[in-house]
Design a protein around this motif. Structure first.
Motif, PDB file in Angstrom:
ATOM      1  N   PRO A 117      -1.089   8.866  -9.989  1.00 55.86           N
ATOM      2  CA  PRO A 117      -2.540   8.648 -10.109  1.00 55.86           C
ATOM      3  C   PRO A 117      -3.364   9.484  -9.133  1.00 55.86           C
ATOM      4  CG  PRO A 117      -1.387   6.568 -10.262  1.00 55.86           C
ATOM      5  CD  PRO A 117      -0.356   7.588  -9.877  1.00 55.86           C
ATOM      6  N   SER A 118      -2.789   9.826  -7.982  1.00 55.95           N
ATOM      7  CA  SER A 118      -3.518  10.670  -7.028  1.00 55.95           C
ATOM      8  C   SER A 118      -3.773  12.049  -7.596  1.00 55.95           C
ATOM      9  CB  SER A 118      -2.736  10.777  -5.716  1.00 55.95           C
ATOM     10  OG  SER A 118      -2.639   9.528  -5.080  1.00 55.95           O
ATOM     11  N   ALA A 119      -2.787  12.572  -8.338  1.00 60.17           N
ATOM     12  CA  ALA A 119      -2.968  13.889  -8.954  1.00 60.17           C
ATOM     13  C   ALA A 119      -3.986  13.824 -10.076  1.00 60.17           C
ATOM     14  CB  ALA A 119      -1.626  14.405  -9.471  1.00 60.17           C
ATOM     15  N   VAL A 120      -3.918  12.760 -10.882  1.00 61.29           N
ATOM     16  CA  VAL A 120      -4.837  12.632 -12.019  1.00 61.29           C
ATOM     17  C   VAL A 120      -6.269  12.427 -11.546  1.00 61.29           C
ATOM     18  CG1 VAL A 120      -5.405  11.236 -14.042  1.00 61.29           C
ATOM     19  CG2 VAL A 120      -3.007  11.752 -13.516  1.00 61.29           C
ATOM     20  N   ALA A 121      -6.429  11.569 -10.529  1.00 62.08           N
ATOM     21  CA  ALA A 121      -7.773  11.252 -10.041  1.00 62.08           C
ATOM     22  C   ALA A 121      -8.295  12.268  -9.037  1.00 62.08           C
ATOM     23  CB  ALA A 121      -7.776   9.861  -9.394  1.00 62.08           C
ATOM     24  N   GLY A 122      -7.443  13.208  -8.623  1.00 63.76           N
ATOM     25  CA  GLY A 122      -7.806  14.125  -7.550  1.00 63.76           C
ATOM     26  C   GLY A 122      -9.127  14.859  -7.729  1.00 63.76           C
ATOM     27  N   PRO A 123      -9.365  15.530  -8.877  1.00 64.72           N
ATOM     28  CA  PRO A 123     -10.644  16.246  -9.025  1.00 64.72           C
ATOM     29  C   PRO A 123     -11.858  15.337  -8.878  1.00 64.72           C
ATOM     30  CG  PRO A 123      -9.072  16.952 -10.697  1.00 64.72           C
ATOM     31  CD  PRO A 123      -8.452  15.769 -10.005  1.00 64.72           C
ATOM     32  N   LEU A 171       3.622  -2.573 -12.758  1.00 68.34           N
ATOM     33  CA  LEU A 171       3.477  -1.116 -12.801  1.00 68.34           C
ATOM     34  C   LEU A 171       2.024  -0.693 -13.011  1.00 68.34           C
ATOM     35  CD1 LEU A 171       6.666  -0.177 -14.881  1.00 68.34           C
ATOM     36  CD2 LEU A 171       6.350  -0.086 -12.398  1.00 68.34           C
ATOM     37  N   VAL A 172       1.299  -1.405 -13.875  1.00 68.87           N
ATOM     38  CA  VAL A 172      -0.110  -1.075 -14.098  1.00 68.87           C
ATOM     39  C   VAL A 172      -0.926  -1.349 -12.837  1.00 68.87           C
ATOM     40  CG1 VAL A 172      -2.189  -1.733 -15.375  1.00 68.87           C
ATOM     41  CG2 VAL A 172      -0.031  -1.401 -16.587  1.00 68.87           C
ATOM     42  N   ALA A 173      -0.694  -2.504 -12.187  1.00 67.81           N
ATOM     43  CA  ALA A 173      -1.419  -2.820 -10.951  1.00 67.81           C
ATOM     44  C   ALA A 173      -1.118  -1.805  -9.871  1.00 67.81           C
ATOM     45  CB  ALA A 173      -1.051  -4.233 -10.477  1.00 67.81           C
ATOM     46  N   THR A 174       0.132  -1.352  -9.807  1.00 66.75           N
ATOM     47  CA  THR A 174       0.499  -0.315  -8.831  1.00 66.75           C
ATOM     48  C   THR A 174      -0.269   0.970  -9.105  1.00 66.75           C
ATOM     49  OG1 THR A 174       2.718  -1.222  -8.493  1.00 66.75           O
ATOM     50  CG2 THR A 174       2.395   1.101  -7.970  1.00 66.75           C
ATOM     51  N   ALA A 175      -0.328   1.380 -10.368  1.00 66.10           N
ATOM     52  CA  ALA A 175      -1.036   2.622 -10.717  1.00 66.10           C
ATOM     53  C   ALA A 175      -2.512   2.533 -10.348  1.00 66.10           C
ATOM     54  CB  ALA A 175      -0.869   2.904 -12.211  1.00 66.10           C
ATOM     55  N   LEU A 176      -3.142   1.405 -10.629  1.00 61.16           N
ATOM     56  CA  LEU A 176      -4.570   1.263 -10.320  1.00 61.16           C
ATOM     57  C   LEU A 176      -4.803   1.151  -8.813  1.00 61.16           C
ATOM     58  CD1 LEU A 176      -5.524  -1.164 -13.221  1.00 61.16           C
ATOM     59  CD2 LEU A 176      -6.019   1.280 -13.047  1.00 61.16           C
ATOM     60  N   GLN A 201      -6.581   4.395  -3.929  1.00 61.86           N
ATOM     61  CA  GLN A 201      -6.185   5.121  -2.719  1.00 61.86           C
ATOM     62  C   GLN A 201      -6.471   6.607  -2.849  1.00 61.86           C
ATOM     63  OE1 GLN A 201      -2.257   4.173  -1.112  1.00 61.86           O
ATOM     64  NE2 GLN A 201      -1.944   6.330  -0.649  1.00 61.86           N
ATOM     65  N   ALA A 202      -6.363   7.139  -4.070  1.00 59.24           N
ATOM     66  CA  ALA A 202      -6.629   8.557  -4.303  1.00 59.24           C
ATOM     67  C   ALA A 202      -8.060   8.925  -3.954  1.00 59.24           C
ATOM     68  CB  ALA A 202      -6.338   8.915  -5.758  1.00 59.24           C
ATOM     69  N   PHE A 203      -8.985   7.975  -4.056  1.00 64.21           N
ATOM     70  CA  PHE A 203     -10.367   8.231  -3.663  1.00 64.21           C
ATOM     71  C   PHE A 203     -10.551   8.076  -2.155  1.00 64.21           C
ATOM     72  CE2 PHE A 203     -10.861   7.709  -8.147  1.00 64.21           C
ATOM     73  CZ  PHE A 203     -11.991   8.432  -8.481  1.00 64.21           C
ATOM     74  N   SER A 204      -9.771   7.195  -1.549  1.00 62.56           N
ATOM     75  CA  SER A 204      -9.934   6.914  -0.121  1.00 62.56           C
ATOM     76  C   SER A 204      -9.407   8.042   0.759  1.00 62.56           C
ATOM     77  CB  SER A 204      -9.214   5.609   0.220  1.00 62.56           C
ATOM     78  OG  SER A 204      -9.281   5.330   1.589  1.00 62.56           O
ATOM     79  N   GLU A 205      -8.236   8.596   0.417  1.00 61.43           N
ATOM     80  CA  GLU A 205      -7.578   9.532   1.326  1.00 61.43           C
ATOM     81  C   GLU A 205      -8.343  10.852   1.505  1.00 61.43           C
ATOM     82  OE1 GLU A 205      -4.485  10.493   4.072  1.00 61.43           O
ATOM     83  OE2 GLU A 205      -5.439   8.674   3.299  1.00 61.43           O
ATOM     84  N   PRO A 206      -8.861  11.514   0.444  1.00 63.74           N
ATOM     85  CA  PRO A 206      -9.677  12.714   0.697  1.00 63.74           C
ATOM     86  C   PRO A 206     -10.915  12.418   1.537  1.00 63.74           C
ATOM     87  CG  PRO A 206      -9.027  12.605  -1.611  1.00 63.74           C
ATOM     88  CD  PRO A 206      -8.667  11.285  -1.004  1.00 63.74           C
ATOM     89  N   ALA A 207     -11.525  11.247   1.318  1.00 62.91           N
ATOM     90  CA  ALA A 207     -12.696  10.879   2.123  1.00 62.91           C
ATOM     91  C   ALA A 207     -12.315  10.731   3.584  1.00 62.91           C
ATOM     92  CB  ALA A 207     -13.295   9.573   1.596  1.00 62.91           C
ATOM     93  N   ARG A 208     -11.159  10.154   3.848  1.00 68.11           N
ATOM     94  CA  ARG A 208     -10.712   9.977   5.235  1.00 68.11           C
ATOM     95  C   ARG A 208     -10.401  11.328   5.890  1.00 68.11           C
ATOM     96  NH1 ARG A 208      -6.404  10.081   8.305  1.00 68.11           N
ATOM     97  NH2 ARG A 208      -5.074  10.724   6.575  1.00 68.11           N
ATOM     98  N   LEU A 209      -9.610  12.161   5.199  1.00 65.86           N
ATOM     99  CA  LEU A 209      -9.245  13.459   5.766  1.00 65.86           C
ATOM    100  C   LEU A 209     -10.475  14.334   5.991  1.00 65.86           C
ATOM    101  CD1 LEU A 209      -6.026  14.288   3.712  1.00 65.86           C
ATOM    102  CD2 LEU A 209      -6.156  13.944   6.190  1.00 65.86           C
ATOM    103  N   ALA A 210     -11.421  14.308   5.048  1.00 62.99           N
ATOM    104  CA  ALA A 210     -12.634  15.111   5.188  1.00 62.99           C
ATOM    105  C   ALA A 210     -13.520  14.606   6.314  1.00 62.99           C
ATOM    106  CB  ALA A 210     -13.416  15.107   3.870  1.00 62.99           C
ATOM    107  N   LEU A 217      -3.903  17.322  -2.063  1.00 59.65           N
ATOM    108  CA  LEU A 217      -3.141  16.086  -2.235  1.00 59.65           C
ATOM    109  C   LEU A 217      -2.735  15.888  -3.694  1.00 59.65           C
ATOM    110  CD1 LEU A 217      -5.221  13.740   0.100  1.00 59.65           C
ATOM    111  CD2 LEU A 217      -2.949  14.702   0.540  1.00 59.65           C
ATOM    112  N   GLY A 218      -3.616  16.303  -4.624  1.00 58.79           N
ATOM    113  CA  GLY A 218      -3.277  16.192  -6.033  1.00 58.79           C
ATOM    114  C   GLY A 218      -2.077  17.055  -6.404  1.00 58.79           C
ATOM    115  N   LEU A 219      -2.056  18.295  -5.910  1.00 57.61           N
ATOM    116  CA  LEU A 219      -0.911  19.171  -6.176  1.00 57.61           C
ATOM    117  C   LEU A 219       0.361  18.604  -5.570  1.00 57.61           C
ATOM    118  CD1 LEU A 219      -2.598  22.647  -5.541  1.00 57.61           C
ATOM    119  CD2 LEU A 219      -1.807  21.755  -7.745  1.00 57.61           C
ATOM    120  N   ALA A 220       0.253  18.051  -4.352  1.00 52.65           N
ATOM    121  CA  ALA A 220       1.431  17.486  -3.697  1.00 52.65           C
ATOM    122  C   ALA A 220       1.986  16.302  -4.473  1.00 52.65           C
ATOM    123  CB  ALA A 220       1.082  17.069  -2.264  1.00 52.65           C
TER     124      ALA A 220
END
Length: 466
Positions: free
Chosen positions: A102-108, A153-158, A163-172, A404-407
């Protein structure tokens, strides 16, 4: 970027433009972008960044809290899947993929959001969303084995999408709350936090899950997100840049923002080449699956798979903690040495996992996992420092989201392939570990070639100004 100066009321942190020190600047104290020589860098810098930068301290404590819960979550979910009769390699591999893909999908979208709106608000909302989806997992046993697994599995993905939105905001946000000369220390401290929480979370999570059950472990995970919110609420960050009203569907959807970031990377090949580091390490991303299976099938210490998994996870965390401490003392924080250290770290990790594939003694296997992740954490920390110094604040969220999305895309792909190879094709754990070591060797060669080519064909002066 900020600069912190002492005053009677505490540190005075003022915005400055990001600056990548040149070789000459990095050797002259008192100049902008000064980087301390290796002999003087150590624990004192960690103390400085926590004491002199209160907003970084809040960011640090928030991450500290949520990371502890994350590792409780993984072990709790594995125990829940076993309880429902779904602990085969395919299901475990799918779980690992859903903790990454999901981090790769939501990355952009995550990168655009991190550069458009309040990064503080993004982190708070993400924590609250994750809290809700962890609570949803408690209903899984009531739905029956098959439906319950789907819910988990669905709850894990969501949860990971949030988290995919949180981590770029934190690193930036890190360069906004830490002065340039302490960026290396702040990122090393962040890696140590990750590893400490990985180690404690894996160890305590294994004990709690074994003795008290997965429900207690999941409850601790949910509470950790609320603790994170408490710290982030007090965080002070610069407001997002003022923007004119969106015109046209490309600006409304954020595609124009993505195009802007891609244009920047096309004009900055040396910066773009840095995006190879984390995806390169991501080629070893199946190690989470492999260590889980090694703990269950090869090293079930004390006769318990949970204990074997926990010990191997703790070894991984210990290596991640030691990596930044050791390498910051040995490597000057200049672009060239940092880049070469990343290449050497790929080779170190490849050699360690090649040896891990053939040893039989559990203690030696644990030591090799530690050594491999000394290299892995060095790759992660040094590439982060280089990007934070090069990329301007207005683009930083999008660039980190892309990285992070590529990783995570690389980790998800190799985890799926390894799960199929082990369960579907009948290939053993040890041969697949040798394959993993080989992919890290390929990553080392690609990294070294990319850095050499961009240094030759894209000199520093040709990079866009930040």
């Amino acid at each position: 970027m900020i600069t912190c100066r002492g005053s009677s009321s505490g540190p005075d942190c003022r915005p400055t433009e990001p600056h990548m020190p040149t070789r000459d600047e990095s050797r002259k104290p008192g100049r902008p972008g000064t980087v301390r020589p290796p002999a003087r860098r150590g624990l004192a810098d960690f103390r400085r960044v926590l004491v002199e930068c209160p907003d970084y301290r809040r960011l640090f404590l928030a991450r500290y809290a949520s990371l502890l819960g994350d590792w409780f979550n993984l072990l709790a979910v594995l125990a829940l899947l076993r309880e429902m009769g779904h602990d085969d390699a395919r299901t475990v591999g799918l779980l690992v993929i859903l903790k990454l893909l999901p981090s790769a999908v939501a990355g952009p979208a995550a990168g655009v959001v991190a550069d458009r709106v309040s990064r503080k608000a993004v982190m708070i909302v993400a924590d609250l969303v994750r809290f809700g989806f962890v609570l949803a997992m408690f209903a899984a046993p009531w739905l029956g084995a098959d439906a319950g697994v789907v819910l988990v599995l669905v709850a894990t993905a969501l949860q990971i999408t949030a988290q995919a939105f949180s981590e770029p905001a934190r690193l930036a946000s890190v360069p906004n709350v830490v002065p340039p000369e302490l960026l290396g220390a702040a990122n090393a401290l962040g890696a140590m936090t990750w590893s400490l929480m990985f180690t404690l979370g894996a160890g305590l999570g294994g004990v709690v899950t074994s003795l008290l059950g997965w429900r207690v472990a999941l409850a601790i995970d949910a509470a950790s997100y609320l603790a994170s919110v408490v710290f982030v609420v007090r965080l002070v960050l610069p407001p997002p840049p003022r923007r004119r009203p969106a015109r046209g569907w490309r600006e409304l959807t954020g595609l124009a923002d993505v195009a802007e970031a891609l244009s920047y990377l096309r004009r900055a090949p040396r910066t773009a080449a840095l995006l190879l580091a984390k995806p390169g390490w991501g080629l070893a991303g199946a190690i989470t699956l492999l260590l889980t299976l090694y703990g269950e099938r090869v090293y079930p210490l004390l006769g318990r798979p949970d204990v074997g998994i926990a010990v191997l996870y703790m070894a991984r965390g210990l290596g991640t903690a030691l990596g930044p401490v050791i390498t910051r003392r040995l490597v000057p924080e200049e672009p060239g040495p940092l880049s070469r250290a990343i290449g050497a770290s790929f080779l170190l990790a490849a050699a360690a996992y090649a040896a891990f594939a053939v040893v039989e003694e559990p203690a030696l296997a644990v030591a090799l996992v530690v050594l491999a992740h000394v290299g892995g954490s060095t790759i992660w920390v040094f590439s982060t420092v280089l990007l934070q110094r090069r990329v301007p604040d207005r683009l930083r969220g999008r660039v980190f989201a892309a990285e992070l999305g590529l990783a995570t895309l690389a980790i998800s792909a190799v985890t799926f392939v390894y799960g199929e190879a082990i369960d579907g094709w009948g290939i053993g754990l040890r041969p697949m570990t040798l394959v993993l070591a080989g992919t890290l060797l390929v990553a080392a060669l690609l990294w070294t070639a990319a850095q050499a080519l961009t240094r030759r064909w894209a000199p520093e002066a040709a990079e866009p100004a930040t």
